[in-house]
Design an enzyme around this catalytic site. Structure first.
Site, PDB file in Angstrom:
ATOM      1  N   ASN A   1      29.919 -43.177 -19.077  1.00  7.02           N
ATOM      2  CA  ASN A   1      28.915 -43.321 -18.008  1.00  7.02           C
ATOM      3  C   ASN A   1      27.475 -43.310 -18.514  1.00  7.02           C
ATOM      4  O   ASN A   1      26.614 -43.971 -17.931  1.00  7.02           O
ATOM      5  CB  ASN A   1      29.115 -42.184 -16.990  1.00  7.02           C
TER       6      ASN A   1
ATOM      7  N   TYR B   1      19.292 -54.785 -21.046  1.00 11.87           N
ATOM      8  CA  TYR B   1      20.220 -53.923 -20.286  1.00 11.87           C
ATOM      9  C   TYR B   1      21.419 -54.764 -19.810  1.00 11.87           C
ATOM     10  O   TYR B   1      22.572 -54.335 -19.899  1.00 11.87           O
ATOM     11  CB  TYR B   1      19.456 -53.306 -19.123  1.00 11.87           C
TER      12      TYR B   1
HETATM   13  P1  NAP Z   1      20.537 -41.359 -14.810  1.00  9.26           P
HETATM   14  O1  NAP Z   1      20.378 -40.682 -13.512  1.00  9.26           O
HETATM   15  O2  NAP Z   1      19.338 -41.755 -15.586  1.00  9.26           O
HETATM   16  O3  NAP Z   1      21.488 -40.441 -15.728  1.00  9.26           O
HETATM   17  C1  NAP Z   1      21.833 -40.871 -17.024  1.00  9.26           C
HETATM   18  C2  NAP Z   1      22.706 -39.834 -17.690  1.00  9.26           C
HETATM   19  O4  NAP Z   1      22.965 -40.279 -19.035  1.00  9.26           O
HETATM   20  C3  NAP Z   1      22.024 -38.478 -17.807  1.00  9.26           C
HETATM   21  O5  NAP Z   1      23.001 -37.459 -17.748  1.00  9.26           O
HETATM   22  C4  NAP Z   1      21.399 -38.519 -19.198  1.00  9.26           C
HETATM   23  O6  NAP Z   1      21.188 -37.210 -19.706  1.00  9.26           O
HETATM   24  C5  NAP Z   1      22.500 -39.283 -19.942  1.00  9.26           C
HETATM   25  N1  NAP Z   1      21.999 -39.896 -21.159  1.00  9.26           N
HETATM   26  C6  NAP Z   1      20.977 -40.775 -21.306  1.00  9.26           C
HETATM   27  N2  NAP Z   1      20.783 -41.062 -22.596  1.00  9.26           N
HETATM   28  C7  NAP Z   1      21.710 -40.327 -23.287  1.00  9.26           C
HETATM   29  C8  NAP Z   1      22.001 -40.175 -24.648  1.00  9.26           C
HETATM   30  N3  NAP Z   1      21.301 -40.813 -25.602  1.00  9.26           N
HETATM   31  N4  NAP Z   1      22.996 -39.346 -25.003  1.00  9.26           N
HETATM   32  C9  NAP Z   1      23.715 -38.664 -24.061  1.00  9.26           C
HETATM   33  N5  NAP Z   1      23.488 -38.775 -22.755  1.00  9.26           N
HETATM   34  C10 NAP Z   1      22.493 -39.602 -22.361  1.00  9.26           C
HETATM   35  O7  NAP Z   1      21.372 -42.708 -14.637  1.00  9.26           O
HETATM   36  P2  NAP Z   1      22.488 -43.100 -13.577  1.00  9.26           P
HETATM   37  O8  NAP Z   1      21.868 -43.940 -12.555  1.00  9.26           O
HETATM   38  O9  NAP Z   1      23.285 -41.930 -13.177  1.00  9.26           O
HETATM   39  O10 NAP Z   1      23.371 -44.083 -14.475  1.00  9.26           O
HETATM   40  C11 NAP Z   1      24.679 -43.755 -14.897  1.00  9.26           C
HETATM   41  C12 NAP Z   1      25.381 -45.051 -15.303  1.00  9.26           C
HETATM   42  O11 NAP Z   1      25.430 -45.945 -14.180  1.00  9.26           O
HETATM   43  C13 NAP Z   1      24.649 -45.809 -16.413  1.00  9.26           C
HETATM   44  O12 NAP Z   1      25.586 -46.362 -17.314  1.00  9.26           O
HETATM   45  C14 NAP Z   1      23.926 -46.905 -15.669  1.00  9.26           C
HETATM   46  O13 NAP Z   1      23.683 -48.026 -16.478  1.00  9.26           O
HETATM   47  C15 NAP Z   1      24.920 -47.204 -14.570  1.00  9.26           C
HETATM   48  N6  NAP Z   1      24.329 -47.878 -13.399  1.00  9.26           N
HETATM   49  C16 NAP Z   1      23.367 -47.247 -12.652  1.00  9.26           C
HETATM   50  C17 NAP Z   1      22.835 -47.931 -11.553  1.00  9.26           C
HETATM   51  C18 NAP Z   1      21.789 -47.311 -10.663  1.00  9.26           C
HETATM   52  O14 NAP Z   1      21.316 -48.013  -9.750  1.00  9.26           O
HETATM   53  N7  NAP Z   1      21.389 -46.071 -10.860  1.00  9.26           N
HETATM   54  C19 NAP Z   1      23.288 -49.220 -11.235  1.00  9.26           C
HETATM   55  C20 NAP Z   1      24.266 -49.793 -12.022  1.00  9.26           C
HETATM   56  C21 NAP Z   1      24.777 -49.114 -13.084  1.00  9.26           C
HETATM   57  P3  NAP Z   1      20.092 -36.858 -20.836  1.00  9.26           P
HETATM   58  O15 NAP Z   1      18.856 -37.624 -20.524  1.00  9.26           O
HETATM   59  O16 NAP Z   1      19.954 -35.364 -20.756  1.00  9.26           O
HETATM   60  O17 NAP Z   1      20.703 -37.238 -22.148  1.00  9.26           O
END
Ligand code: NAP
Length: 246
Positions: free
Chosen positions: A89, A154
């Site tokens: 994720n 991305y």
């Molecule tokens: P988010 O709120 O920014 O959370 C991202 C998570 O990933 C956090 O726990 C962050 O924790 C962790 N992370 C980031 N860089 C990291 C690293 N180098 N090592 C380990 N952990 C890391 O993002 P989200 O929206 O929940 O996104 C989760 C997934 O859904 C992603 O793959 C994203 O591409 C996908 N997605 C999101 C959306 C959307 O609209 N939000 C849409 C489509 C897909 P730390 O910063 O503490 O490391």
């Protein structure tokens, strides 16, 4: 849930907030044991630990560090249990026009979103293949199937994850390991923090279900891929976006 599922361990990357946190909560609610990691813990991960005790473990590890992921997989197996499910994720983005995008930012997206997913899958797959059972769920995005300005790198990273899902599903299917990808639409998390209120409202208006996604909408679908009901589902790409791309 079938008998014995409650003892199963699922490893969730990026579980400290946003979608990853919701996935952890959803899986804990369904009785799984959940190991999760990100670069730093949060109040929410502390609370999960307090609430769920030895059914939940949080580790600090960087998804872009191959050796750290290898050690993490070993630590989880040793201290917590054999990994039945992996949810890839953790993901980052950086909105910028490609011609102007910073080189380090480009590399970071590929390192976390693509390479991290490859290294972590590789690290846990060995145990899954040995035990002839396992589930991998890759969180991709609708940008892997539709074009949006400012997210070319991305998008490339998410398209790569979807392509890997299909080939890996063929490779590990004979050993009873499934691999699927789940593509959320827009959810209000820190990842889309660069979008303003007007842009978010406009996305909601264009969405047949007339709202942005909630992380819970997607977490439940991730749980489905781990469940006995999804035993014969592999190599698939499921979009959860309220109909935005239909
Ligand atoms: P988010 O709120 O920014 O959370 C991202 C998570 O990933 C956090 O726990 C962050 O924790 C962790 N992370 C980031 N860089 C990291 C690293 N180098 N090592 C380990 N952990 C890391 O993002 P989200 O929206 O929940 O996104 C989760 C997934 O859904 C992603 O793959 C994203 O591409 C996908 N997605 C999101 C959306 C959307 O609209 N939000 C849409 C489509 C897909 P730390 O910063 O503490 O490391």
């Amino acid at each position: 849930m079938s008998k014995g599922d409650e003892d199963r361990v699922v490893l969730v990357s990026g579980g400290s907030r946003g979608l990853g946190l919701s996935i952890c909560e959803s899986l804990l609610g369904r009785g799984y044991r959940v190991a999760s990691f990100s670069r730093s813990k949060t109040d929410e991960t502390d609370l999960l630990k307090k609430t769920h005790g030895d059914k939940y473990a949080f580790f600090e590890a960087d998804m872009s560090d191959k050796d750290a992921l290898q050690s993490l997989a070993l630590d989880v197996e040793k201290d917590f249990g054999t990994v039945y499910g992996l949810i890839n994720n953790a993901g980052i983005t950086n909105e910028a026009l490609l011609a102007r995008q910073d080189e380090a930012a480009i590399q970071a997206i590929i390192n976390v979103n693509v390479m991290g997913c490859i290294w972590l899958s590789r690290a846990v797959l060995r145990g899954m293949l040995r035990r002839s059972e396992g589930r991998i769920v890759n969180i991709s995005s609708i940008v892997g199937i539709r074009g949006y300005k400012g997210v070319a790198v991305y998008s490339a990273s998410k398209g790569a994850v979807d392509a890997m899902t299909r080939s890996l599903a063929r490779e590990v299917g004979p050993r009873n390991v499934t691999v699927n990808s789940l593509a959320p639409g827009y959810m209000e998390t820190e990842l889309v923090g660069h979008l303003n209120e007007r842009q978010l409202n406009s996305i909601a208006k264009k969405t047949p279900l007339q709202r942005l996604g909630r992380t819970e909408d997607v977490a439940g679908v991730a749980a489905f891929f781990l469940s006995p009901d999804a035993a014969f589902v592999t190599g698939q790409h499921l979009v959860v976006d309220g109909g935005l791309t239909c």
